[in-house]
Write a protein that holds these residues in place. Structure first.
Motif, PDB file in Angstrom:
ATOM      1  N   PRO A 166      41.737  30.968  46.256  1.00 36.78           N
ATOM      2  CA  PRO A 166      42.363  31.428  47.501  1.00 36.78           C
ATOM      3  C   PRO A 166      42.900  30.282  48.347  1.00 36.78           C
ATOM      4  CG  PRO A 166      40.321  32.624  47.115  1.00 36.78           C
ATOM      5  CD  PRO A 166      40.369  31.520  46.095  1.00 36.78           C
ATOM      6  N   TRP A 226      39.319  39.565  39.954  1.00 32.31           N
ATOM      7  CA  TRP A 226      38.966  39.575  41.374  1.00 32.31           C
ATOM      8  C   TRP A 226      39.812  38.583  42.184  1.00 32.31           C
ATOM      9  CZ3 TRP A 226      35.485  39.132  37.336  1.00 32.31           C
ATOM     10  CH2 TRP A 226      34.706  40.282  37.076  1.00 32.31           C
ATOM     11  N   GLU A 262      40.512  38.410  46.285  1.00 28.38           N
ATOM     12  CA  GLU A 262      39.934  37.245  46.961  1.00 28.38           C
ATOM     13  C   GLU A 262      41.008  36.490  47.741  1.00 28.38           C
ATOM     14  OE1 GLU A 262      37.783  34.820  44.200  1.00 28.38           O
ATOM     15  OE2 GLU A 262      36.181  36.302  43.934  1.00 28.38           O
ATOM     16  N   HIS A 273      42.006  38.592  50.834  1.00 30.60           N
ATOM     17  CA  HIS A 273      40.972  38.526  51.866  1.00 30.60           C
ATOM     18  C   HIS A 273      41.048  37.186  52.596  1.00 30.60           C
ATOM     19  CE1 HIS A 273      37.102  39.524  53.729  1.00 30.60           C
ATOM     20  NE2 HIS A 273      36.771  38.249  53.547  1.00 30.60           N
ATOM     21  N   TYR A 274      41.276  36.123  51.856  1.00 29.84           N
ATOM     22  CA  TYR A 274      41.356  34.792  52.462  1.00 29.84           C
ATOM     23  C   TYR A 274      42.582  34.673  53.368  1.00 29.84           C
ATOM     24  CZ  TYR A 274      40.922  29.705  52.775  1.00 29.84           C
ATOM     25  OH  TYR A 274      40.765  28.424  53.230  1.00 29.84           O
ATOM     26  N   LYS A 333      36.228  33.106  52.497  1.00 29.60           N
ATOM     27  CA  LYS A 333      36.149  33.396  51.072  1.00 29.60           C
ATOM     28  C   LYS A 333      35.146  34.510  50.808  1.00 29.60           C
ATOM     29  CE  LYS A 333      36.395  30.484  47.802  1.00 29.60           C
ATOM     30  NZ  LYS A 333      36.150  29.407  46.828  1.00 29.60           N
ATOM     31  N   LEU A 334      35.530  35.437  49.962  1.00 31.21           N
ATOM     32  CA  LEU A 334      34.585  36.443  49.504  1.00 31.21           C
ATOM     33  C   LEU A 334      33.570  35.792  48.570  1.00 31.21           C
ATOM     34  CD1 LEU A 334      36.987  39.400  48.644  1.00 31.21           C
ATOM     35  CD2 LEU A 334      35.222  39.411  50.430  1.00 31.21           C
TER      36      LEU A 334
END
Length: 332
Positions: free
Chosen positions: A210, A236, A240, A243-244, A250-251
């Motif tokens: 990410p 994923w 990820e 989301h970032y 970070k997830l």
């Protein structure tokens, strides 16, 4: 909103790269479930398509859950590519994509894939003929050049846009580099910054986290990013990155349970699409990547690549989950 013609693919789309023997419908399914915005088929031989070769025809299989999706073709003969594009269009993808980037010897040294970078006029002519032959939007994936001395990617981008392509993905390496060394995105930035370039420009090469995705988005100004090898065994990565982008955080990495769930889903699609024997056999290449870094997984991985039936494979996966619960926090 980024669009390929009138196809909306997100504010900053993440694309799944077309990868030979990887980007089949089962793999695409788990990538779509985990955030891929636009995906492409494995590249398909134009000669195979026009000759109705079974392997090539099977690669035309696309499903509604994958949309929007592009079918990618490659070849060195203009007429064959025209007819292959028409045949691909009959499968009703959203996009027809042309591979001008494959570096492998058996493709490039015959003048297809990245080989056509040695003959830019032919590349432009072939693209123009395909654009005229089909009604779907045409996109292109290519490399910077054949080698460092033949990098003409700005000229290539302009000429391909002029003959009608609707988006361009650039891998930041030359054919000579293959997959070695670091991808140079500065050339991709040059293309994006041309005032007369108005189609989406996507960058490809070396995005494996990410943080790197955000850095390259911000530094190079591309319209989206295509991810290839980093998604193998790790679908994923798409969510990820998203989301970032959204939170700056970070997830956590997927747990062992989450990994097993995705493997089961991938395996189920594989068996449904290819049948029990072939589906199980071709799934075996993925286990190492899905369980990389899990302490104690080696004996289970060995069993997975030898287990002959779908039901037995599920049992091994369940046993793996029970025996190694918590091991995802360790390294092998």
């Amino acid at each position: 909103m980024v669009k390929i013609e009138d196809i909306e693919i997100g504010e900053f789309p993440l694309l799944l790269a077309p990868m030979e023997d990887v980007s089949d419908p089962p793999f695409r399914a788990v990538c779509k479930e985990n955030g891929a915005d636009l995906m492409y088929t494995e590249f398909i031989s134009s000669e195979g398509l026009i000759r109705d070769a079974a392997k090539s025809l099977q690669k035309l299989d696309i499903y509604d859950y994958e949309r929007p999706i592009g079918i990618q073709i490659f070849g060195d003969k203009i007429e064959s590519m025209r007819e292959a594009a028409a045949k691909a269009e009959e499968a009703d993808p959203e996009i027809i994509d042309i591979n001008y980037g494959c570096p492998v010897k058996k493709v490039a040294c015959k003048g297809a894939g990245a080989g056509i970078l040695l003959d830019i006029p032919k590349m432009v002519e072939m693209t123009a003929e395909i654009v005229k032959r089909v009604n779907k939007p045409v996109t292109v994936k290519t490399r910077l050049g054949w080698d460092h001395d033949t990098i003409k990617i700005v000229e290539v981008a302009k000429r391909l846009q002029d003959v009608g392509i609707k988006a361009l993905t650039i891998h930041g390496r030359t054919r000579q580099q293959m997959y070695k060394g670091e991808a140079d995105w500065s050339y991709i930035k040059q293309v994006k910054e041309q005032p007369d370039i108005h189609i989406p420009i996507f960058g490809n090469g070396d995005i494996d986290s990410p943080e790197k995705a955000k850095e390259y988005r911000d530094v190079y100004g591309v319209d989206g990013i295509m991810i290839g090898r980093a998604a193998i065994g790790y679908p994923w990565i798409f969510n990820e990155i998203k989301h970032y982008f959204k939170t700056g955080e970070k997830l956590p990495p997927p747990t062992l349970e989450q990994r097993i769930d995705v493997v089961k889903s991938h395996l189920k699609f594989s068996v449904e699409w290819k049948g029990d024997k072939k589906g199980i056999f071709e799934m075996r290449r993925h286990y190492t990547n899905y369980f990389r870094g899990i302490a104690g997984v080696k004996p289970f991985r060995a069993r997975l690549v030898e287990t002959p039936t779908y039901e037995e494979t599920l049992l091994v996966l369940d046993e793996l989950g029970n025996e190694l619960a918590g091991a995802e926090l360790m390294t092998s």
